[in-house]
Design an enzyme around this catalytic site. Structure first.
Site, mmCIF file in Angstrom:
data_model
loop_
_atom_site.group_PDB
_atom_site.id
_atom_site.type_symbol
_atom_site.label_atom_id
_atom_site.label_comp_id
_atom_site.label_asym_id
_atom_site.label_seq_id
_atom_site.Cartn_x
_atom_site.Cartn_y
_atom_site.Cartn_z
ATOM 1 N N ASP A 8 0.775 -1.147 0.073
ATOM 2 C CA ASP A 8 0.091 -0.165 -0.026
ATOM 3 C C ASP A 8 0.932 1.240 -0.059
ATOM 4 O OD1 ASP A 8 0.847 0.273 2.598
ATOM 5 O OD2 ASP A 8 -1.104 0.075 3.693
ATOM 6 N N GLU A 9 0.412 2.287 0.096
ATOM 7 C CA GLU A 9 1.076 3.679 -0.110
ATOM 8 C C GLU A 9 2.085 3.746 1.007
ATOM 9 O OE1 GLU A 9 -2.467 4.829 2.504
ATOM 10 O OE2 GLU A 9 -2.153 3.522 0.873
ATOM 11 N N CYS A 65 2.841 -3.381 4.285
ATOM 12 C CA CYS A 65 1.836 -2.115 4.543
ATOM 13 C C CYS A 65 2.403 -1.610 5.659
ATOM 14 C CB CYS A 65 0.416 -2.779 4.680
ATOM 15 S SG CYS A 65 0.014 -3.802 6.082
ATOM 16 N N GLY A 66 1.573 -0.854 6.429
ATOM 17 C CA GLY A 66 2.275 -0.170 7.655
ATOM 18 C C GLY A 66 2.801 -1.113 8.701
ATOM 19 N N THR A 67 2.210 -2.218 8.893
ATOM 20 C CA THR A 67 2.339 -3.112 10.007
ATOM 21 C C THR A 67 2.654 -4.673 9.393
ATOM 22 O OG1 THR A 67 0.015 -3.861 10.430
ATOM 23 C CG2 THR A 67 1.200 -1.831 11.713
ATOM 24 N N GLY A 68 2.166 -5.021 8.197
ATOM 25 C CA GLY A 68 1.985 -6.441 7.734
ATOM 26 C C GLY A 68 0.713 -7.057 8.223
ATOM 27 N N GLY A 70 -2.782 -6.087 8.218
ATOM 28 C CA GLY A 70 -3.793 -5.898 7.293
ATOM 29 C C GLY A 70 -3.456 -6.986 6.074
ATOM 30 N N ASN A 99 4.702 -24.082 8.408
ATOM 31 C CA ASN A 99 3.250 -23.798 7.877
ATOM 32 C C ASN A 99 3.383 -23.782 6.377
ATOM 33 O OD1 ASN A 99 1.773 -23.429 10.410
ATOM 34 N ND2 ASN A 99 3.274 -22.111 10.801
ATOM 35 N N LYS A 136 -0.023 -30.899 9.834
ATOM 36 C CA LYS A 136 -0.615 -29.616 10.293
ATOM 37 C C LYS A 136 -0.984 -29.015 8.988
ATOM 38 C CE LYS A 136 2.915 -28.763 12.738
ATOM 39 N NZ LYS A 136 3.650 -28.012 13.593
#
Length: 148
Positions: A8-9, A65-68, A70, A99, A136
């Site tokens: 994102d931006e 993104c800002g935090t990852g 979202g 995973n 798993k």
């Protein structure tokens, strides 16, 4: 490796830095945006990126993104995709080894470009191997299929 990248931006500058870093290491990059710092809906970018993986065009994806967070939430809504946020080596290794995640998410407001590059070096080396974690991952896919 063929890698799809998106952001994102808030993470545009980091995406451009990491895209070049990955290209310089000999990887083929597919860039699904964004292409500037104008406000954008990260959800659309995550969807585009995941389609590149589910259609077999790319092996792995890097979402920023800002935090990852979202980006990871959105990517995990796509059937067949396993995404995780990782800002340290241990989490990065576990997301793949335990995973079989195809999508790495990071936050531009959390990690410095130099640290992100170090993580990418390890990310390019790690592969999921059939073994104790296979049941798993199979169960994750089984649960996912129940909701289709």
């Amino acid at each position: 490796m063929k890698i799809v990248v998106g952001c994102d931006e808030a993470a545009y500058k980091l995406k451009e830095t990491l895209k070049k870093y990955l290209e310089d290491k000999g990887n083929e990059i597919v860039d699904v945006g964004v292409y500037n710092e104008n406000p954008s809906l990260y959800l659309e970018t995550a969807d585009k990126l995941c389609k590149e993986i589910t259609n077999g065009n790319c092996e792995r994806g890097l979402l920023l993104c800002g935090t990852g967070i979202g980006m990871a939430i959105t990517a995990n809504k796509v059937p067949g995709i396993r995404a995780a946020v990782a800002h340290d080596i241990f989490s990065l290794e576990r997301m793949i080894k335990s995973n079989n995640c195809q999508v790495l998410c990071m936050g531009a407001r959390i990690i410095a470009p130099q640290s992100a590059e170090l993580l990418l070096d390890r990310w390019l080396e790690i592969e999921f191997k059939d073994g104790p974690s296979t049941p798993k991952v199979e169960k994750i896919m089984e649960i996912e299929n129940e909701y289709r």
